[in-house]
Structure formats: structure tokens, C-alpha cells
Write a protein that holds these residues in place. Structure first.
Motif, PDB file in Angstrom:
ATOM      1  N   PHE A  37      62.808  10.968  24.945  1.00 45.76           N
ATOM      2  CA  PHE A  37      61.400  11.108  24.564  1.00 45.76           C
ATOM      3  C   PHE A  37      61.206  12.189  23.502  1.00 45.76           C
ATOM      4  CE2 PHE A  37      61.332   8.881  28.558  1.00 45.76           C
ATOM      5  CZ  PHE A  37      60.412   7.890  28.292  1.00 45.76           C
ATOM      6  N   ILE A  38      62.018  13.252  23.579  1.00 45.47           N
ATOM      7  CA  ILE A  38      61.921  14.288  22.550  1.00 45.47           C
ATOM      8  C   ILE A  38      62.361  13.716  21.199  1.00 45.47           C
ATOM      9  CG2 ILE A  38      62.844  16.511  21.790  1.00 45.47           C
ATOM     10  CD1 ILE A  38      63.171  17.152  24.846  1.00 45.47           C
ATOM     11  N   LEU A  39      63.511  13.066  21.184  1.00 43.44           N
ATOM     12  CA  LEU A  39      64.015  12.517  19.919  1.00 43.44           C
ATOM     13  C   LEU A  39      63.108  11.409  19.396  1.00 43.44           C
ATOM     14  CD1 LEU A  39      67.861  12.433  20.508  1.00 43.44           C
ATOM     15  CD2 LEU A  39      66.644  13.695  18.740  1.00 43.44           C
ATOM     16  N   PHE A  40      62.578  10.604  20.315  1.00 45.45           N
ATOM     17  CA  PHE A  40      61.697   9.522  19.868  1.00 45.45           C
ATOM     18  C   PHE A  40      60.421  10.093  19.257  1.00 45.45           C
ATOM     19  CE2 PHE A  40      58.374   6.327  20.439  1.00 45.45           C
ATOM     20  CZ  PHE A  40      58.959   5.276  19.756  1.00 45.45           C
ATOM     21  N   ALA A  41      59.929  11.182  19.854  1.00 44.91           N
ATOM     22  CA  ALA A  41      58.717  11.789  19.300  1.00 44.91           C
ATOM     23  C   ALA A  41      58.951  12.259  17.871  1.00 44.91           C
ATOM     24  CB  ALA A  41      58.284  12.966  20.174  1.00 44.91           C
ATOM     25  N   ILE A  42      60.126  12.858  17.636  1.00 41.13           N
ATOM     26  CA  ILE A  42      60.395  13.426  16.305  1.00 41.13           C
ATOM     27  C   ILE A  42      60.801  12.341  15.305  1.00 41.13           C
ATOM     28  CG2 ILE A  42      61.804  15.062  15.003  1.00 41.13           C
ATOM     29  CD1 ILE A  42      62.244  16.546  17.682  1.00 41.13           C
ATOM     30  N   PHE A  43      61.739  11.471  15.705  1.00 41.01           N
ATOM     31  CA  PHE A  43      62.313  10.537  14.752  1.00 41.01           C
ATOM     32  C   PHE A  43      61.805   9.106  14.912  1.00 41.01           C
ATOM     33  CE2 PHE A  43      65.494  13.937  15.043  1.00 41.01           C
ATOM     34  CZ  PHE A  43      65.598  14.270  13.703  1.00 41.01           C
ATOM     35  N   GLY A  44      60.908   8.873  15.870  1.00 43.84           N
ATOM     36  CA  GLY A  44      60.393   7.524  16.069  1.00 43.84           C
ATOM     37  C   GLY A  44      58.884   7.453  15.898  1.00 43.84           C
ATOM     38  N   LEU A  45      58.194   8.191  16.797  1.00 49.28           N
ATOM     39  CA  LEU A  45      56.739   8.097  16.815  1.00 49.28           C
ATOM     40  C   LEU A  45      56.113   8.806  15.618  1.00 49.28           C
ATOM     41  CD1 LEU A  45      54.716   6.835  18.712  1.00 49.28           C
ATOM     42  CD2 LEU A  45      54.418   9.054  19.810  1.00 49.28           C
ATOM     43  N   PHE A  46      56.558  10.053  15.362  1.00 52.09           N
ATOM     44  CA  PHE A  46      55.985  10.806  14.263  1.00 52.09           C
ATOM     45  C   PHE A  46      56.147  10.085  12.922  1.00 52.09           C
ATOM     46  CE2 PHE A  46      56.687  13.872  10.810  1.00 52.09           C
ATOM     47  CZ  PHE A  46      55.395  14.349  10.706  1.00 52.09           C
ATOM     48  N   PRO A  47      57.340   9.552  12.603  1.00 54.84           N
ATOM     49  CA  PRO A  47      57.462   8.815  11.337  1.00 54.84           C
ATOM     50  C   PRO A  47      56.490   7.650  11.213  1.00 54.84           C
ATOM     51  CG  PRO A  47      59.621   9.305  12.180  1.00 54.84           C
ATOM     52  CD  PRO A  47      58.652   9.732  13.239  1.00 54.84           C
ATOM     53  N   ILE A  48      56.238   6.945  12.334  1.00 56.08           N
ATOM     54  CA  ILE A  48      55.326   5.802  12.266  1.00 56.08           C
ATOM     55  C   ILE A  48      53.914   6.270  11.916  1.00 56.08           C
ATOM     56  CG2 ILE A  48      54.224   4.000  13.627  1.00 56.08           C
ATOM     57  CD1 ILE A  48      56.881   3.828  15.193  1.00 56.08           C
ATOM     58  N   LEU A  49      53.475   7.313  12.646  1.00 58.99           N
ATOM     59  CA  LEU A  49      52.126   7.822  12.386  1.00 58.99           C
ATOM     60  C   LEU A  49      52.038   8.410  10.983  1.00 58.99           C
ATOM     61  CD1 LEU A  49      51.509   9.533  15.841  1.00 58.99           C
ATOM     62  CD2 LEU A  49      50.719   7.288  15.040  1.00 58.99           C
ATOM     63  N   PHE A  50      53.088   9.138  10.594  1.00 57.51           N
ATOM     64  CA  PHE A  50      53.065   9.771   9.288  1.00 57.51           C
ATOM     65  C   PHE A  50      53.090   8.726   8.172  1.00 57.51           C
ATOM     66  CE2 PHE A  50      54.903  12.282   5.761  1.00 57.51           C
ATOM     67  CZ  PHE A  50      53.939  13.271   5.719  1.00 57.51           C
TER      68      PHE A  50
END
Lengths: 331, 291
Positions: A37-50
Motif C-alpha cells: 500500500f505504501i509503494l502503491f500510494a507513491i508509484f501507483g495512485l499518486f501518478p494517476i492523480l497527478f
């Protein structure tokens, strides 16, 4: 589960080690799953939103973050009016269908033949069909670019032979006028060339999926049909295909999502350019070139969202028409 | 999977459904022809890797191995630092594999053997994240790597994916079917911490599952192209697919050298596949079959 402590008072008097032990037991599963979940937040979810945010900006990364400028939907408006964007989208869908549909039309009967007709050689044959799937797309695309050569490519030479040899001329003679085909140079042939490579690389994956699906169909069904006088073909149409539907649904979903993101094969076959008149440029390639060659990060982010929209829409349509009925037979 | 997958014994002894000698010959002929078509590009790659540029572009083309192998090797090394590129690929693939094995089995263990709040939703989230097209975040991925100062370093490639959802899914399924829950309680009574249970008891049991996931991760990372293409810029830091791409982009492409390089890119995976094709195939399709 664990034993409960008697009263709160007891708990306070328990030795420290017991409390640590209870804590580590309760926290353990959360700790164990947290890296994802930490890695997904940084390299998965954040990139999508950004990337959604970025798609509303004009920005050249070389000039620093400060030069980012909000432009609303301008990137999207530009793309919907951009002939290269539409060409890359239609190329993508063209190649997805031309390479995807035959994969399934070949893989289903092939898997049926392997499971029903072949005993000892089933595994080695399946492994051979599967091999291209695990090899580097860049490597095999380079091999195919020599196979597709105009003057000296082996494909053209084989076709030239077939067109004039006495035993095959009746079937292939018509090709003689079009030979040699400039597979990777003429706009009309680039998409077929890419599709041939993609078909070759992925049909074995579908064969494996379908053999796995066929293994779940009880053999007694076929025997009952045989006793009733059904032919192999009838068994295939009336037993295999209906019971294979859930697997067909899954396999086609993979193909849709994968083929619409096609990048490596067209990139190598067209030398990174997209080919004559961009006729081999897929949406993923256009996204890459817009972002990393022309440094239009905002437009590139908008392309990624439009592509996501297309993938999502087609997947939902596929779910709507085939998903529910497919899943029902699975129950 | 359906429980009816294994037919009763007498059913397995009935003859194959596709009867007739002619039908059999036709069927085998077709299957072998397809197998040859599938293998041909590999054969072609090895043949051309042993020929000079001039022989490759001649009609009729060479159909058997030549003696130009070592000179193609020299030509390859003259154009790109290929030994270095192979090392980069091995390093990145190994780092990805080791970290994925650890984090995926740990998370898979958490999901398989514990009951906790929101477990269902959290696992559904992991599985749903598999459906997101990786292309969607590719531009910000570059920007994050840039912000971290990781551009042109190997960890830009292996770090972000080291707790991948596919691995977690695969390991959860495997651990749930392979590790009895009683074992956990027995270990707890002996005073083992939860991490110790994972490390000393669960990991040894799930070795076959780890082997499968390890091979899949290694293969996937070895072939990875788009990720490295975006974040690795200098030739010394390129992986094998990037080096091949560089060779292709040179003004005078030496195809003997290119195909020698592609052969080197493909051979390690062929060896893995020949040794363990069954495991690789089953691992890659496990998600779909169980899904």
C-alpha cells in the motif's frame, strides 16, 4: 483466536513481554501487507492523480516546475482535433483486432485438438507455442524486422518461391505481382506486419489459457455425447464452446487490455518513428513521443487519460455483453 | 476451479475422441507445422547471428549456421558496452526478484493466514489495482524518479514494483492452499513471533510457489522495455533490450551484431523455460484459471 484478558485491571499488571506479544500479533497482518500500500500510494495512485492534474496544464519539464500553466481542457480539445491522435487511436484498434481476433480463432480449436486428440506430445507442443510469450518483445521484433526485409527478407523469398513453384503456383500465383512486399516501408503493410508479430508472440498464451479451461470440462460430458452419436464437431460446438465461455471472456479481456497498450513491437518494427505516414504508430507510442521526445508533458498525460477511457469503455462493453452470461455458466 | 476437473478412472481410459488414422495424421501434421512456424524465428535468429552482414542480405539467404559468430560478437562490443548491459539486466532482474519474493510472500501470508478488519476490501483493492493500465501513470512515474534523483540508476526500474499486486495474489492463493492454520497456533504456543512464523515455518513450505513467482518476476523484468527506456539514459546503464534498441538506431546497423545480441537476450530465458516450462506456464495462467 487469542485468549481474552480477564479485566482491564489484569491487563495493566501483565508483564511487558506479554503486552508486546499481544501487540505484535494484532499489528502483524497490517505490517505484512503495508509495503504494497505504501509503494502503491507513491508509484501507483499518486501518478494517476497527478497525471489527471497534469493533463490540465501546459508544461515543458526542462524549464522547471514553475513554468507549469493551467489551461483547463485545452489539451483534450487539442487532441480531439489532432489528426495524429486519431490516426494513432485507429492504428491501435486496427492492430488490436487484426492481431487479437485470429489469436482466439486459432487458439480455441488448437487447445481442443491438443486436449482431445494428442496425448503424450501435448505438453511439449504447448510449451513450444508458448515460448514466444516469454521472450523479449524487443528481441523478437528485431528478428522479425529481418524476416520482413523487402529484398532479402525470408518471408518475401518464401512467398516468391511459392508464387512460382509448380506445386504451389495455383494457390499463390496471384501474389507474384505484388512481390516483393515492402512490409515495413509501405504504409499499407506496416500494420499487417505488426499484427503478424503480435499474433505470433501471443497466440500461445491463449492456447495455454484455453487448455486450462478445457481441463475443467468433465470428460464424461463428451462420452455421453459420443454414446448419443454426436460427432467431434458437434461436441465442440455444443459442449466445448458453451462451457469454455468464462475462459473466453477472461482471455479476451486480457487481449483487449494488453493490445490497446501495445508499445514494444510497433516501436521496434518502425524504428521508433511510427513508420511511413505514422501508419504503425500506436497510441502508446504517440504518448511516449509526445511526452519524452517533444516534452509536452500535459498533452501526453491527456493522451494517457483518453487511452484509459477507451480501454475502460471497451472493457465495460465487453463485460456487459459477455461478462454476465460468461460468469453465470461458471457458477 | 470446479471439483469435477478430475474425471473418474474409467473415463480416462476411453480412446481419444478424434478417431481415424487419416484424421490423426492430418491433426499431427497441422500441430507440427504450427510448432515449426513458432520455432522458426528463433532458429532464424541463431542462424543469422553466425553470419556476416553481407550474407544476411543475400538471395537466397543462408539457411545453416556460418562461422561469423565471434566477429559478430566483436562488432557488438565495438558498438555498445554489451557485457555491462547484460550485467545491468541481471542486477535489475535479480533485485526485482528478491524483493518481490520477500514482499509478495509476506503480504500473501498476511492475507492468507490472518483475520483482520477490512481484509476483504483491502485484498479486493490489491486485485483491482491489477486492472489499471500501467501507461496511465507513466509520465508522473518519470517525474517521481526525477524528483527522487534516481534517473539513470537501476533502482528506478526495480524499486517501484517490488511489492507487486500480481505476486501478492499468486502467493496468497498458494499459501492459503499449502499452509495449515494449526501450524500457526502450534508455533505461537512455542512462543514464536508472527514474523518468525513467516520466516521459519511458512517460507520453507511455500518454496515451490516462490520458485514460480521468482521465475515470472525475473522473466518480466529481463524483458521490460518501456520503463527502462524512460528512466535509463546513458549507454553504460542500459539494460539488454535498450542496448538492442540502440544498435538498431545506429546509422549503419550491423545486423549480424544485432542478431547476436538478440540471441544473448533470448537464451537465458530459453534455458529457464526448458528447465521449468510447466511451472512458468502454470504460474502465469494461475490468476486466470482461479479468477
Amino acid at each position: 483466536m487469542q485468549q481474552r484478558p480477564g479485566t482491564p485491571n489484569d491487563r495493566a499488571h501483565q508483564p511487558l513481554s506479554t503486552r508486546i506479544d499481544r501487540w505484535q500479533r494484532r499489528a502483524a497482518p497490517y505490517l505484512f501487507i503495508s509495503p504494497f500500500f505504501i509503494l502503491f500510494a507513491i508509484f501507483g495512485l499518486f501518478p494517476i492523480l497527478f497525471s489527471a492534474y497534469l493533463s490540465l496544464q501546459v508544461w515543458n519539464p526542462v524549464q522547471g516546475l514553475g513554468t507549469m500553466r493551467f489551461v483547463g481542457l485545452e489539451n483534450y480539445v487539442f487532441l480531439l482535433d489532432d489528426p495524429w491522435f486519431w490516426r494513432s487511436m485507429s492504428n491501435t484498434i486496427w492492430i488490436a483486432i487484426a492481431s487479437g481476433l485470429p489469436q482466439h480463432l486459432v487458439a480455441i480449436p488448437l487447445a481442443f485438438a491438443l486436449v482431445m486428440g494428442v496425448r503424450s506430445l501435448r505438453h511439449p507442443l504447448t510449451a513450444i507455442y508458448f515460448m514466444p510469450y516469454i521472450t523479449s518483445a524487443v528481441a523478437v521484433a528485431l528478428v522479425f524486422s529481418t524476416i520482413f526485409g523487402t529484398q532479402f527478407g525470408v518471408l518475401n523469398q518464401v512467398m516468391a518461391y511459392l508464387a512460382q513453384a509448380s506445386w504451389s503456383a495455383w494457390l499463390f500465383g496471384g501474389l507474384a505481382d505484388t512481390l516483393p512486399i515492402n512490409w515495413l516501408g509501405r504504409a499499407a503493410y506496416i500494420k499487417p506486419a505488426i499484427s503478424i508479430l503480435v499474433f505470433w508472440q501471443f497466440f500461445g498464451f491463449n492456447v495455454v489459457l484455453y487448455t486450462a479451461g478445457l481441463a475443467t470440462i468433465p470428460r464424461t460430458y463428451y462420452e455421453a455425447a459420443q454414446i448419443d452419436g454426436a460427432s467431434t464437431r458437434q461436441s465442440f460446438w455444443h459442449i466445448t464452446l458453451p462451457l469454455l465461455r468464462p475462459m473466453i471472456f477472461f482471455a479476451v479481456t486480457f487481449t483487449i487490455i494488453g493490445n490497446l497498450q501495445l508499445f514494444d513491437q510497433p516501436f521496434i518494427l518502425t524504428g521508433g518513428t511510427g513508420g511511413t505516414a505514422q501508419s504503425g504508430m500506436t497510441a502508446a507510442m504517440y504518448l511516449y513521443r509526445t511526452g519524452f521526445e517533444w516534452l509536452e508533458m500535459g498533452t501526453a498525460a491527456a493522451i494517457s487519460w483518453l487511452l484509459f477511457l477507451v480501454i475502460g469503455t471497451l472493457t465495460v462493453i465487453h463485460f456487459y455483453f459477455f461478462g454476465r452470461s460468461g460468469l453465470e455458466t461458471r457458477e | 476451479m470446479q471439483s469435477t476437473a478430475v474425471p473418474p478412472k474409467e473415463a480416462r481410459q476411453t480412446p481419444a475422441l478424434l478417431g481415424g488414422l487419416i484424421g490423426k495424421i492430418l491433426l499431427y501434421g497441422l500441430l507440427f507445422f504450427l510448432a515449426l512456424l513458432t520455432l522458426f524465428p528463433f532458429y532464424w535468429m541463431f542462424v543469422l547471428a553466425t553470419h556476416a552482414q553481407g550474407d544476411i542480405f543475400s538471395a537466397p539467404p543462408p539457411v545453416w549456421f556460418g562461422d561469423y559468430l565471434m566477429r559478430n560478437y566483436d562488432a557488438l562490443l565495438a558498438r555498445v558496452p554489451f557485457i555491462r548491459n547484460i550485467w545491468n539486466s541481471v542486477y535489475i532482474a535479480l533485485m526485482a526478484t528478491v524483493t518481490t519474493l520477500f514482499f509478495a510472500s509476506l503480504a500473501g501470508f498476511g492475507f492468507a493466514m490472518y483475520e483482520f478488519k477490512f481484509k476483504k476490501q483491502l485484498f479486493a483493492f490489491v486485485v483491482a489495482s491489477l486492472m489499471i493500465p500501467p501507461l496511465l501513470g507513466i509520465i508522473p512515474y518519470y517525474l517521481i524518479i526525477q524528483a527522487l534523483g534516481w534517473l539513470d540508476t537501476p533502482r528506478a526500474v526495480w524499486f517501484p514494483g517490488m511489492a507487486g499486486a500480481f505476486g501478492i495474489f499468486l502467493m496468497r492463493q498458494y499459501i492459503a492452499s499449502a499452509v495449515p492454520k494449526d501450524l500457526m497456533d502450534a508455533a505461537r504456543i512455542d512462543g514464536a513471533s508472527e514474523f518468525r512464523i513467516y520466516w521459519n515455518i511458512v517460507l520453507p513450505i511455500v518454496k515451490p510457489g516462490l520458485a514460480t513467482l521468482g521465475m515470472l518476476t525475473f522473466i518480466g523484468q529481463w524483458n521490460n522495455f518501456l520503463g527502462p527506456l524512460i528512466v535509463l539514459s546513458s549507454r553504460e546503464n542500459h539494460t539488454v533490450p535498450l542496448a538492442l534498441r540502440t544498435l538498431q538506431g545506429l546509422i549503419q546497423t550491423d545486423w549480424g551484431a544485432v542478431l547476436f545480441g538478440t540471441a544473448l537476450a533470448v537464451v537465458p530465458l530459453m534455458i529457464i523455460f526448458v528447465l521449468a516450462s510447466k511451472q512458468v506456464i502454470e504460474g502465469l495462467t494461475a490468476g486466470a484459471v482461479k479468477g
